[in-house]
Write a protein that holds these residues in place. Structure first.
Motif, PDB file in Angstrom:
ATOM      1  N   GLY A 121       0.795  -1.219   0.000  1.00 16.96           N
ATOM      2  CA  GLY A 121       0.000   0.000   0.000  1.00 16.96           C
ATOM      3  C   GLY A 121       0.827   1.269   0.000  1.00 16.96           C
ATOM      4  N   ARG A 122       2.067   1.192   0.448  1.00 24.04           N
ATOM      5  CA  ARG A 122       2.902   2.393   0.545  1.00 24.04           C
ATOM      6  C   ARG A 122       3.170   3.024  -0.816  1.00 24.04           C
ATOM      7  NH1 ARG A 122       7.816   2.716   2.962  1.00 24.04           N
ATOM      8  NH2 ARG A 122       8.597   4.034   1.299  1.00 24.04           N
ATOM      9  N   SER A 123       3.114   2.239  -1.893  1.00 23.19           N
ATOM     10  CA  SER A 123       3.375   2.762  -3.235  1.00 23.19           C
ATOM     11  C   SER A 123       2.149   2.718  -4.137  1.00 23.19           C
ATOM     12  CB  SER A 123       4.514   1.973  -3.886  1.00 23.19           C
ATOM     13  OG  SER A 123       5.724   2.120  -3.168  1.00 23.19           O
ATOM     14  N   ALA A 124       0.985   2.529  -3.569  1.00 22.17           N
ATOM     15  CA  ALA A 124      -0.235   2.344  -4.370  1.00 22.17           C
ATOM     16  C   ALA A 124      -0.783   3.647  -4.931  1.00 22.17           C
ATOM     17  CB  ALA A 124      -1.307   1.654  -3.531  1.00 22.17           C
ATOM     18  N   SER A 125      -0.356   4.788  -4.416  1.00 21.19           N
ATOM     19  CA  SER A 125      -0.845   6.078  -4.906  1.00 21.19           C
ATOM     20  C   SER A 125       0.191   7.148  -4.605  1.00 21.19           C
ATOM     21  CB  SER A 125      -2.166   6.439  -4.224  1.00 21.19           C
ATOM     22  OG  SER A 125      -1.952   6.691  -2.834  1.00 21.19           O
ATOM     23  N   PRO A 126       0.134   8.287  -5.317  1.00 28.69           N
ATOM     24  CA  PRO A 126       1.051   9.393  -4.998  1.00 28.69           C
ATOM     25  C   PRO A 126       0.945   9.819  -3.537  1.00 28.69           C
ATOM     26  CG  PRO A 126       0.006   9.784  -7.109  1.00 28.69           C
ATOM     27  CD  PRO A 126      -0.676   8.583  -6.519  1.00 28.69           C
ATOM     28  N   TYR A 127      -0.275   9.855  -3.023  1.00 28.63           N
ATOM     29  CA  TYR A 127      -0.466  10.216  -1.612  1.00 28.63           C
ATOM     30  C   TYR A 127       0.245   9.232  -0.690  1.00 28.63           C
ATOM     31  CZ  TYR A 127      -2.723   9.988   2.945  1.00 28.63           C
ATOM     32  OH  TYR A 127      -2.951   9.902   4.299  1.00 28.63           O
ATOM     33  N   ALA A 128      -0.017   7.936  -0.886  1.00 28.27           N
ATOM     34  CA  ALA A 128       0.549   6.921   0.010  1.00 28.27           C
ATOM     35  C   ALA A 128       2.072   6.948  -0.012  1.00 28.27           C
ATOM     36  CB  ALA A 128       0.038   5.530  -0.382  1.00 28.27           C
ATOM     37  N   TRP A 129       2.660   7.091  -1.205  1.00 27.22           N
ATOM     38  CA  TRP A 129       4.119   7.087  -1.293  1.00 27.22           C
ATOM     39  C   TRP A 129       4.730   8.305  -0.613  1.00 27.22           C
ATOM     40  CZ3 TRP A 129       7.728  10.436  -3.324  1.00 27.22           C
ATOM     41  CH2 TRP A 129       9.049   9.969  -3.269  1.00 27.22           C
ATOM     42  N   THR A 130       4.165   9.476  -0.830  1.00 28.05           N
ATOM     43  CA  THR A 130       4.742  10.665  -0.186  1.00 28.05           C
ATOM     44  C   THR A 130       4.659  10.556   1.328  1.00 28.05           C
ATOM     45  OG1 THR A 130       2.627  11.882  -0.371  1.00 28.05           O
ATOM     46  CG2 THR A 130       4.253  12.216  -2.125  1.00 28.05           C
ATOM     47  N   LYS A 131       3.565  10.035   1.828  1.00 24.71           N
ATOM     48  CA  LYS A 131       3.423   9.911   3.276  1.00 24.71           C
ATOM     49  C   LYS A 131       4.370   8.858   3.840  1.00 24.71           C
ATOM     50  CE  LYS A 131       0.536  11.566   5.562  1.00 24.71           C
ATOM     51  NZ  LYS A 131       0.521  12.780   6.419  1.00 24.71           N
ATOM     52  N   ALA A 132       4.488   7.719   3.152  1.00 25.38           N
ATOM     53  CA  ALA A 132       5.383   6.661   3.630  1.00 25.38           C
ATOM     54  C   ALA A 132       6.832   7.122   3.620  1.00 25.38           C
ATOM     55  CB  ALA A 132       5.215   5.403   2.783  1.00 25.38           C
ATOM     56  N   SER A 133       7.250   7.775   2.543  1.00 21.37           N
ATOM     57  CA  SER A 133       8.639   8.239   2.455  1.00 21.37           C
ATOM     58  C   SER A 133       8.898   9.373   3.446  1.00 21.37           C
ATOM     59  CB  SER A 133       8.973   8.683   1.029  1.00 21.37           C
ATOM     60  OG  SER A 133       8.091   9.702   0.582  1.00 21.37           O
ATOM     61  N   ASN A 134       7.871  10.144   3.773  1.00 24.26           N
ATOM     62  CA  ASN A 134       8.039  11.208   4.767  1.00 24.26           C
ATOM     63  C   ASN A 134       8.313  10.640   6.163  1.00 24.26           C
ATOM     64  OD1 ASN A 134       7.805  13.300   2.993  1.00 24.26           O
ATOM     65  ND2 ASN A 134       5.762  13.933   3.634  1.00 24.26           N
ATOM     66  N   THR A 135       7.704   9.502   6.491  1.00 28.64           N
ATOM     67  CA  THR A 135       7.986   8.920   7.807  1.00 28.64           C
ATOM     68  C   THR A 135       9.455   8.523   7.903  1.00 28.64           C
ATOM     69  OG1 THR A 135       7.295   6.694   7.093  1.00 28.64           O
ATOM     70  CG2 THR A 135       5.627   8.090   8.121  1.00 28.64           C
ATOM     71  N   GLN A 184     -14.317  -0.075  -9.597  1.00 30.86           N
ATOM     72  CA  GLN A 184     -13.090  -0.057  -8.810  1.00 30.86           C
ATOM     73  C   GLN A 184     -12.227   1.147  -9.179  1.00 30.86           C
ATOM     74  OE1 GLN A 184     -10.932  -3.722  -8.162  1.00 30.86           O
ATOM     75  NE2 GLN A 184     -12.645  -4.945  -8.916  1.00 30.86           N
ATOM     76  N   ARG A 185     -11.373   1.559  -8.232  1.00 35.29           N
ATOM     77  CA  ARG A 185     -10.526   2.737  -8.430  1.00 35.29           C
ATOM     78  C   ARG A 185      -9.078   2.432  -8.077  1.00 35.29           C
ATOM     79  NH1 ARG A 185     -14.532   7.205  -5.564  1.00 35.29           N
ATOM     80  NH2 ARG A 185     -16.267   6.987  -7.064  1.00 35.29           N
ATOM     81  N   LYS A 186      -8.178   3.132  -8.748  1.00 31.76           N
ATOM     82  CA  LYS A 186      -6.756   2.957  -8.472  1.00 31.76           C
ATOM     83  C   LYS A 186      -6.425   3.371  -7.042  1.00 31.76           C
ATOM     84  CE  LYS A 186      -5.034   5.502 -11.780  1.00 31.76           C
ATOM     85  NZ  LYS A 186      -4.002   6.146 -12.633  1.00 31.76           N
ATOM     86  N   GLY A 187      -5.485   2.646  -6.446  1.00 31.12           N
ATOM     87  CA  GLY A 187      -4.987   3.008  -5.120  1.00 31.12           C
ATOM     88  C   GLY A 187      -5.858   2.561  -3.974  1.00 31.12           C
ATOM     89  N   ASN A 188      -6.962   1.890  -4.283  1.00 26.64           N
ATOM     90  CA  ASN A 188      -7.912   1.486  -3.246  1.00 26.64           C
ATOM     91  C   ASN A 188      -7.474   0.156  -2.635  1.00 26.64           C
ATOM     92  OD1 ASN A 188     -10.122   1.377  -1.604  1.00 26.64           O
ATOM     93  ND2 ASN A 188     -11.625   1.199  -3.250  1.00 26.64           N
ATOM     94  N   ARG A 189      -6.777   0.210  -1.503  1.00 28.98           N
ATOM     95  CA  ARG A 189      -6.221  -1.005  -0.904  1.00 28.98           C
ATOM     96  C   ARG A 189      -7.339  -1.881  -0.342  1.00 28.98           C
ATOM     97  NH1 ARG A 189      -6.185   2.781   3.027  1.00 28.98           N
ATOM     98  NH2 ARG A 189      -6.386   2.119   5.210  1.00 28.98           N
ATOM     99  N   MET A 190      -7.070  -3.179  -0.256  1.00 30.40           N
ATOM    100  CA  MET A 190      -8.086  -4.140   0.180  1.00 30.40           C
ATOM    101  C   MET A 190      -8.010  -4.435   1.674  1.00 30.40           C
ATOM    102  SD  MET A 190      -9.942  -4.697  -2.370  1.00 30.40           S
ATOM    103  CE  MET A 190     -10.918  -5.985  -1.599  1.00 30.40           C
ATOM    104  N   SER A 191      -6.837  -4.309   2.272  1.00 32.92           N
ATOM    105  CA  SER A 191      -6.701  -4.672   3.689  1.00 32.92           C
ATOM    106  C   SER A 191      -5.950  -3.597   4.444  1.00 32.92           C
ATOM    107  CB  SER A 191      -5.976  -6.010   3.834  1.00 32.92           C
ATOM    108  OG  SER A 191      -4.619  -5.879   3.438  1.00 32.92           O
ATOM    109  N   SER A 192      -6.038  -3.687   5.747  1.00 30.97           N
ATOM    110  CA  SER A 192      -5.343  -2.741   6.613  1.00 30.97           C
ATOM    111  C   SER A 192      -4.730  -3.494   7.780  1.00 30.97           C
ATOM    112  CB  SER A 192      -6.312  -1.681   7.134  1.00 30.97           C
ATOM    113  OG  SER A 192      -5.677  -0.790   8.018  1.00 30.97           O
ATOM    114  N   VAL A 193      -3.557  -3.071   8.195  1.00 34.00           N
ATOM    115  CA  VAL A 193      -2.899  -3.657   9.363  1.00 34.00           C
ATOM    116  C   VAL A 193      -2.815  -2.581  10.430  1.00 34.00           C
ATOM    117  CG1 VAL A 193      -0.791  -4.674  10.279  1.00 34.00           C
ATOM    118  CG2 VAL A 193      -1.570  -5.282   7.974  1.00 34.00           C
TER     119      VAL A 193
END
Length: 290
Positions: free
Chosen positions: A125-139, A249-258
């Motif tokens: 999920g960290r690379s599934a969308s521009p939003y997710a990647w920027t947030k993951a790399s920011n951490t 269905q839409r791009k970046g829409n993850r199926m699960s969460s941890v």
């Protein structure tokens, strides 16, 4: 001397609740920095100093020392980030870099709101969308700044926050916000296919309690602030009503969460508000958040 608190995104959904809570403490001086892209002056409260501007300009806009920065003011939508890539970069990369430099120079504590999207689908999920990647790399960048420059920091992760003042209209609307609005208008509830996407939903009051605890006592990464009870999106819709409209269905829409709440629970936090009880209260109040 009062302790000075800066909240980026202080006129937004989560930020306004944090401003409201902290503004009641007479030992604090609370400041908000917001560009009002999704925030609103309707979310202003007394005893809060509101500054309009972008986080990338924080060093120019805040010319005084701060004790702690709650950095909540980033772009925060998954699906829309494919269309808003430039805005995502300006806010989440340029803006957060400026905040980190501000914190480094001012030697204050940083509480950074990461995104739980990076944990979804086994870490993909960290690379599934521009939003997710920027947030993951920011951490990663926040952790590195902590190591490189000895910054006092803490990173929190939210899980589908809902409650009063959430956005209910337009492309930045939240799921629960959309459902509330549809119920008021007696319209079908839109659910993105397949509807089996698993999510954890956390009430804003629980989020604020967690933020205060981490701001006061937390250090480092992995403060997941989320209700451990999970639902599929379709299950949530059916809590409202059975009139459901399935969308493609839409791009970046993850199926699960941890979700991992061990670290926040070690500070004495636990989720108090259950989604189903909240929806029942809404029903009793004609879908208004009181």
């Amino acid at each position: 001397m009062k302790k000075k608190i800066l909240i980026t995104g202080g006129a937004g959904f989560i930020g306004s609740h944090l401003c409201e809570f902290l503004s009641k403490d007479c030992t604090l001086e609370v400041f908000s920095l917001d560009n009002y892209s999704t925030g609103s002056e309707e979310n202003h409260f007394n005893n809060v100093n509101y500054i309009k501007g972008n986080t990338k300009d924080i060093d120019k806009l805040i010319d005084f020392d701060i004790d702690i920065v709650y950095h909540l003011g980033e772009y925060s939508r998954v699906e829309q980030s494919f269309e808003d890539t430039k805005v995502v970069w300006e806010s989440n990369k340029n803006g957060t870099f400026a905040v980190l430099e501000f914190v480094r120079k001012r030697k204050c504590k940083l509480l950074y709101a990461g995104s739980s999207t990076k944990f979804g689908d086994g870490g993909l999920g960290r690379s599934a969308s521009p939003y997710a990647w920027t947030k993951a790399s920011n951490t990663e960048l926040v952790r590195n700044y902590g190591n490189w420059f000895n910054i006092d920091y803490a990173i929190v992760y939210f899980y589908n926050v809902y409650g009063k003042r959430e956005i209910s209209k337009g492309k930045y609307a939240t799921l629960i916000g959309i459902f509330k609005e549809k119920m008021k208008n007696n319209s079908p509830l839109p659910v993105v296919s397949p509807g089996t996407q698993i999510r954890n939903f956390t009430h804003i009051d629980d989020i604020i309690k967690g933020l205060i605890l981490v701001g006061n006592f937390g250090y480092g990464d992995e403060y997941g602030i989320g209700n451990k009870k999970s639902y599929s999106v379709l299950e949530v819709a059916k809590m409202f009503k059975d009139d459901i409209q399935m969308l493609s269905q839409r791009k970046g829409n993850r199926m699960s969460s941890v979700i991992n709440t061990k670290k926040i629970e070690s500070l004495g936090w636990s989720a108090q508000v259950d989604l189903s009880s909240y929806i029942n209260t809404l029903r009793e109040n004609n879908w208004e958040d009181l």
